[in-house]
Design a protein around this motif. Structure first.
Motif, PDB file in Angstrom:
ATOM      1  N   PRO A 244       1.041  -1.163   0.082  1.00  0.00           N
ATOM      2  CA  PRO A 244       0.077   0.021  -0.029  1.00  0.00           C
ATOM      3  C   PRO A 244       0.863   1.273   0.074  1.00  0.00           C
ATOM      4  O   PRO A 244       1.843   1.443   0.613  1.00  0.00           O
ATOM      5  CB  PRO A 244      -0.655  -0.075   1.262  1.00  0.00           C
ATOM      6  CG  PRO A 244      -0.075  -1.126   2.207  1.00  0.00           C
ATOM      7  CD  PRO A 244       0.910  -1.943   1.161  1.00  0.00           C
ATOM      8  N   ARG A 245       0.422   2.146  -0.497  1.00  0.00           N
ATOM      9  CA  ARG A 245       0.960   3.550  -0.941  1.00  0.00           C
ATOM     10  C   ARG A 245       0.867   4.309   0.575  1.00  0.00           C
ATOM     11  O   ARG A 245       1.633   5.335   0.960  1.00  0.00           O
ATOM     12  CB  ARG A 245       0.820   4.262  -2.066  1.00  0.00           C
ATOM     13  CG  ARG A 245       0.886   3.706  -3.345  1.00  0.00           C
ATOM     14  CD  ARG A 245       0.401   4.651  -4.407  1.00  0.00           C
ATOM     15  NE  ARG A 245      -1.167   4.429  -4.127  1.00  0.00           N
ATOM     16  CZ  ARG A 245      -2.033   4.866  -4.997  1.00  0.00           C
ATOM     17  NH1 ARG A 245      -1.442   5.920  -6.088  1.00  0.00           N
ATOM     18  NH2 ARG A 245      -3.214   4.976  -4.734  1.00  0.00           N
TER      19      ARG A 245
ATOM     20  N   PRO B  70      -1.735   8.924  -0.785  1.00  0.00           N
ATOM     21  CA  PRO B  70      -2.760   8.040  -1.343  1.00  0.00           C
ATOM     22  C   PRO B  70      -3.060   6.902  -0.188  1.00  0.00           C
ATOM     23  O   PRO B  70      -2.054   6.299   0.480  1.00  0.00           O
ATOM     24  CB  PRO B  70      -2.367   7.505  -2.292  1.00  0.00           C
ATOM     25  CG  PRO B  70      -0.950   7.732  -2.309  1.00  0.00           C
ATOM     26  CD  PRO B  70      -0.655   8.911  -1.646  1.00  0.00           C
ATOM     27  N   ILE B  71      -4.238   6.503   0.233  1.00  0.00           N
ATOM     28  CA  ILE B  71      -4.599   5.657   1.275  1.00  0.00           C
ATOM     29  C   ILE B  71      -5.175   4.487   0.544  1.00  0.00           C
ATOM     30  O   ILE B  71      -6.320   4.601  -0.572  1.00  0.00           O
ATOM     31  CB  ILE B  71      -5.697   6.140   2.209  1.00  0.00           C
ATOM     32  CG1 ILE B  71      -5.202   7.474   2.887  1.00  0.00           C
ATOM     33  CG2 ILE B  71      -6.243   4.931   3.069  1.00  0.00           C
ATOM     34  CD1 ILE B  71      -6.220   7.998   4.044  1.00  0.00           C
ATOM     35  N   ASP B  72      -4.485   3.446   0.515  1.00  0.00           N
ATOM     36  CA  ASP B  72      -5.002   2.138  -0.197  1.00  0.00           C
ATOM     37  C   ASP B  72      -5.454   1.046   0.521  1.00  0.00           C
ATOM     38  O   ASP B  72      -6.000  -0.161   0.110  1.00  0.00           O
ATOM     39  CB  ASP B  72      -3.685   1.185  -0.769  1.00  0.00           C
ATOM     40  CG  ASP B  72      -3.327   2.435  -1.952  1.00  0.00           C
ATOM     41  OD1 ASP B  72      -3.928   3.121  -2.632  1.00  0.00           O
ATOM     42  OD2 ASP B  72      -2.049   2.286  -2.242  1.00  0.00           O
ATOM     43  N   VAL B  73      -5.568   1.229   1.998  1.00  0.00           N
ATOM     44  CA  VAL B  73      -6.011   0.467   2.914  1.00  0.00           C
ATOM     45  C   VAL B  73      -6.554   1.065   4.114  1.00  0.00           C
ATOM     46  O   VAL B  73      -5.741   1.743   4.572  1.00  0.00           O
ATOM     47  CB  VAL B  73      -5.121  -0.989   3.179  1.00  0.00           C
ATOM     48  CG1 VAL B  73      -4.002  -0.494   3.890  1.00  0.00           C
ATOM     49  CG2 VAL B  73      -6.004  -2.008   3.999  1.00  0.00           C
ATOM     50  N   ILE B  74      -7.548   0.487   4.902  1.00  0.00           N
ATOM     51  CA  ILE B  74      -7.922   1.457   6.157  1.00  0.00           C
ATOM     52  C   ILE B  74      -7.884   0.320   7.664  1.00  0.00           C
ATOM     53  O   ILE B  74      -8.461  -0.940   7.002  1.00  0.00           O
ATOM     54  CB  ILE B  74      -9.269   1.842   6.217  1.00  0.00           C
ATOM     55  CG1 ILE B  74      -9.213   3.112   5.060  1.00  0.00           C
ATOM     56  CG2 ILE B  74      -9.630   2.368   7.336  1.00  0.00           C
ATOM     57  CD1 ILE B  74     -10.386   3.654   4.667  1.00  0.00           C
ATOM     58  N   LEU B  75      -7.421   0.570   8.445  1.00  0.00           N
ATOM     59  CA  LEU B  75      -7.352  -0.043   9.907  1.00  0.00           C
ATOM     60  C   LEU B  75      -8.431   0.473  10.437  1.00  0.00           C
ATOM     61  O   LEU B  75      -8.362   1.557  11.158  1.00  0.00           O
ATOM     62  CB  LEU B  75      -5.850  -0.479  10.463  1.00  0.00           C
ATOM     63  CG  LEU B  75      -4.972  -0.936   9.641  1.00  0.00           C
ATOM     64  CD1 LEU B  75      -3.673  -1.092  10.162  1.00  0.00           C
ATOM     65  CD2 LEU B  75      -5.138  -2.319   8.930  1.00  0.00           C
ATOM     66  N   LEU B  76      -9.260  -0.393  11.045  1.00  0.00           N
ATOM     67  CA  LEU B  76     -10.366  -0.293  12.174  1.00  0.00           C
ATOM     68  C   LEU B  76      -9.723  -1.048  13.539  1.00  0.00           C
ATOM     69  O   LEU B  76     -10.225  -2.195  13.428  1.00  0.00           O
ATOM     70  CB  LEU B  76     -11.589  -0.398  11.722  1.00  0.00           C
ATOM     71  CG  LEU B  76     -12.756   0.109  12.638  1.00  0.00           C
ATOM     72  CD1 LEU B  76     -12.632   1.444  13.423  1.00  0.00           C
ATOM     73  CD2 LEU B  76     -14.160  -0.408  12.118  1.00  0.00           C
ATOM     74  N   VAL B  77      -9.313  -0.573  14.584  1.00  0.00           N
ATOM     75  CA  VAL B  77      -8.914  -1.495  15.480  1.00  0.00           C
ATOM     76  C   VAL B  77      -9.258  -0.816  17.118  1.00  0.00           C
ATOM     77  O   VAL B  77      -9.702   0.376  17.207  1.00  0.00           O
ATOM     78  CB  VAL B  77      -7.429  -1.538  15.576  1.00  0.00           C
ATOM     79  CG1 VAL B  77      -6.860  -2.098  14.083  1.00  0.00           C
ATOM     80  CG2 VAL B  77      -6.645   0.078  15.661  1.00  0.00           C
ATOM     81  N   ARG B  78      -9.405  -1.840  17.930  1.00  0.00           N
ATOM     82  CA  ARG B  78      -9.535  -1.428  19.247  1.00  0.00           C
ATOM     83  C   ARG B  78      -9.126  -2.782  20.248  1.00  0.00           C
ATOM     84  O   ARG B  78      -8.987  -3.768  19.751  1.00  0.00           O
ATOM     85  CB  ARG B  78     -11.100  -1.255  19.600  1.00  0.00           C
ATOM     86  CG  ARG B  78     -11.329  -0.960  20.963  1.00  0.00           C
ATOM     87  CD  ARG B  78     -12.799  -1.132  21.327  1.00  0.00           C
ATOM     88  NE  ARG B  78     -13.159  -0.716  22.867  1.00  0.00           N
ATOM     89  CZ  ARG B  78     -12.756  -1.151  23.702  1.00  0.00           C
ATOM     90  NH1 ARG B  78     -11.868  -2.365  24.089  1.00  0.00           N
ATOM     91  NH2 ARG B  78     -13.140  -0.492  24.963  1.00  0.00           N
ATOM     92  N   GLY B  79      -8.517  -2.453  21.264  1.00  0.00           N
ATOM     93  CA  GLY B  79      -8.107  -3.431  22.171  1.00  0.00           C
ATOM     94  C   GLY B  79      -9.391  -4.380  22.682  1.00  0.00           C
ATOM     95  O   GLY B  79     -10.598  -4.109  22.479  1.00  0.00           O
ATOM     96  N   GLY B  80      -8.934  -5.286  23.300  1.00  0.00           N
ATOM     97  CA  GLY B  80     -10.054  -6.370  24.095  1.00  0.00           C
ATOM     98  C   GLY B  80     -10.859  -5.603  24.923  1.00  0.00           C
ATOM     99  O   GLY B  80     -10.633  -4.695  25.527  1.00  0.00           O
ATOM    100  N   GLY B  81     -11.971  -6.290  25.294  1.00  0.00           N
ATOM    101  CA  GLY B  81     -12.590  -5.838  26.170  1.00  0.00           C
ATOM    102  C   GLY B  81     -14.332  -6.733  26.527  1.00  0.00           C
ATOM    103  O   GLY B  81     -14.160  -7.826  25.804  1.00  0.00           O
TER     104      GLY B  81
END
Length: 441
Positions: A143-144, A215-226
């Motif tokens: 990814p760029r 340029p955005i080629d990929v997106i991360l949606l993250v969060r720790g556990g719970g």
């Protein structure tokens, strides 16, 4: 203990451990054994095999511990949100002074309210095709730019940034912070994703300025556990619909490996942890450098082979050019062979012509005699045919040839009129006659 009837009496001074034991004894005598019905939250299994969690309902929450011996008797894997019935005994964990419920047995009592809501939404969105694997896209190998949505103060941000910095420090990361827990979390996450979508679309447009916006080629949606309550923001319906509208592949890394949310099913790829999500979109720089090194080596070998071949051909050409006398000698030898073949061919041709001339000289008189005889024979046959055609032979058989005064043959009675003078030629002479009366047959 103190005497209530004596106001001056001082209360008994307890040691902490003794008071905890006294409370535990009172609970044991008053409640145990006891059965409790509630919803599991915060479930975890330690490496020792012991399980720790809480049982809750709308009005309260109770910490529980289930030791390995009892845990091995379970016929299912407990998870947050499940409604269960547990049996055991109340006690006090003296090391912390906490009230805890020692679970000796557990069985399902139906799904918890949140879990049931999760299942209903999952079935609905699945029926609408939001989880369809056919629409999920593969991740870009290189990814760029990487978009990141998480809480600015979360440990997940540190884990993701650390992994990306270690593996691909050359790839820019665009962070759009959002709330990841609580009532305001879903709209906050949706707003952050929408902003990244605009940046991704702008980066894909022709002539986009990559210096202003990477340029955005990929997106991360993250969060720790719970617990299920902590992760509930990622089970929002509107957030699910926003995720499937992403213009670029989106990776969900929410919670731990055993945690599942609606966002995981909608994303193009689910990662078991935030760190794993970062690793999925970031092949280590060493891997690419190794691949480049391998390609460079193959290119160098190919170039060297071509150079060796060209040098060999050059050496051969130089060897030929360096000894022109040898080439001239070979050409002269070839020329001599051709001249000899030409002389031999001319001599052979002349010999054949001489032999043919001698043969013709021998055969010519005989050929002339045969030709003269053939011509004489042909002449005799022609004379015979001509003699047979002589009209005098016909006249000798009693026929006559009639002609008019101009010498034209008379072949029909219509050519003769009474009184016309005609001549009749016979075999031995001619007779002049006069027509008296013509008659038609």
């Amino acid at each position: 203990m103190f005497d209530r009837s004596s106001p001056a009496a001082a209360p008994r001074i307890w040691e902490v451990g003794a008071l905890c034991r006294a409370i535990a004894d009172a609970l044991e005598a008053r409640f145990n054994p006891v059965a409790v019905r509630g919803e599991i939250t915060g479930f975890s299994r330690a490496s020792s095999g012991h399980c720790y969690f809480s049982i809750k309902d709308a009005n309260g929450q109770l910490r529980c511990a289930m030791f390995r011996r009892a845990a091995t008797l379970l016929d299912f894997s407990p998870r947050d949100g499940e409604l269960v019935e547990v049996r055991g005994r109340l006690g006090v964990y003296e090391a912390r002074g906490d009230l805890q419920f020692i679970v000796e047995s557990m069985q399902r009592a139906g799904q918890g309210a949140l879990f049931e809501q999760f299942l209903r939404l999952k079935v609905q969105l699945d029926a609408e095709g939001l989880f369809d694997t056919a629409r999920k896209r593969p991740l870009p190998l290189q990814p760029r730019g990487i978009g990141l949505v998480t809480s600015a103060g979360a440990a997940a941000l540190h884990d993701v940034v650390t992994a990306l910095r270690r593996r691909v420090p050359h790839i820019p990361v665009v962070l759009v912070p959002a709330q990841v827990q609580g009532v305001a979390a879903p709209p906050s996450i949706i707003a952050a994703l929408s902003k990244l979508y605009l940046l991704a679309q702008a980066g894909q447009a022709p002539g986009a300025d990559s210096n202003r916006h990477p340029p955005i080629d990929v997106i991360l949606l993250v969060r720790g556990g719970g617990s299920i309550e902590d992760l509930w923001a990622f089970n929002d319906e509107q957030l699910a619909r926003t995720i499937v509208q992403s213009p670029v592949p989106l990776v969900s890394g929410v919670g731990h490996e055993t945690d599942f949310t609606i966002a995981d099913f909608c994303a193009d790829l689910r990662a078991p942890t935030p760190t794993a999500a970062a690793e999925l979109v970031a092949q280590p720089r060493e891997v690419w450098l190794g691949a480049l090194g391998l390609l460079a080596g193959r290119l160098s070998d190919g170039v060297q082979r071509q150079l060796d071949t060209r040098h060999q051909r050059l050496d051969q050409a130089a060897a030929r050019l360096g000894r022109p006398s040898g080439l001239v000698a070979r050409q002269q030898l070839q020329l001599a062979r051709l001249a000899q073949r030409m002389r031999h061919g001319v001599l052979l041709k002349m010999q054949r012509l001489a032999q043919r001339q001698q043969t013709l000289e021998t055969q010519l008189p005989q050929a002339l005699q045969r030709s003269a005889a053939q011509h004489a024979e042909r002449l005799d046959r022609a004379a015979l045919r001509l003699e047979l055609l002589d009209p005098r032979l016909v006249l000798q058989r009693g026929y006559a040839l009639l002609t008019d005064t101009s010498g034209q043959a008379v072949t029909s009675v219509r050519q003769a009129q009474p009184g016309d003078a005609l001549r009749a030629t016979l075999a031995d002479g001619a007779v002049d006659v006069t027509v008296s009366q013509p008659r038609l047959l």
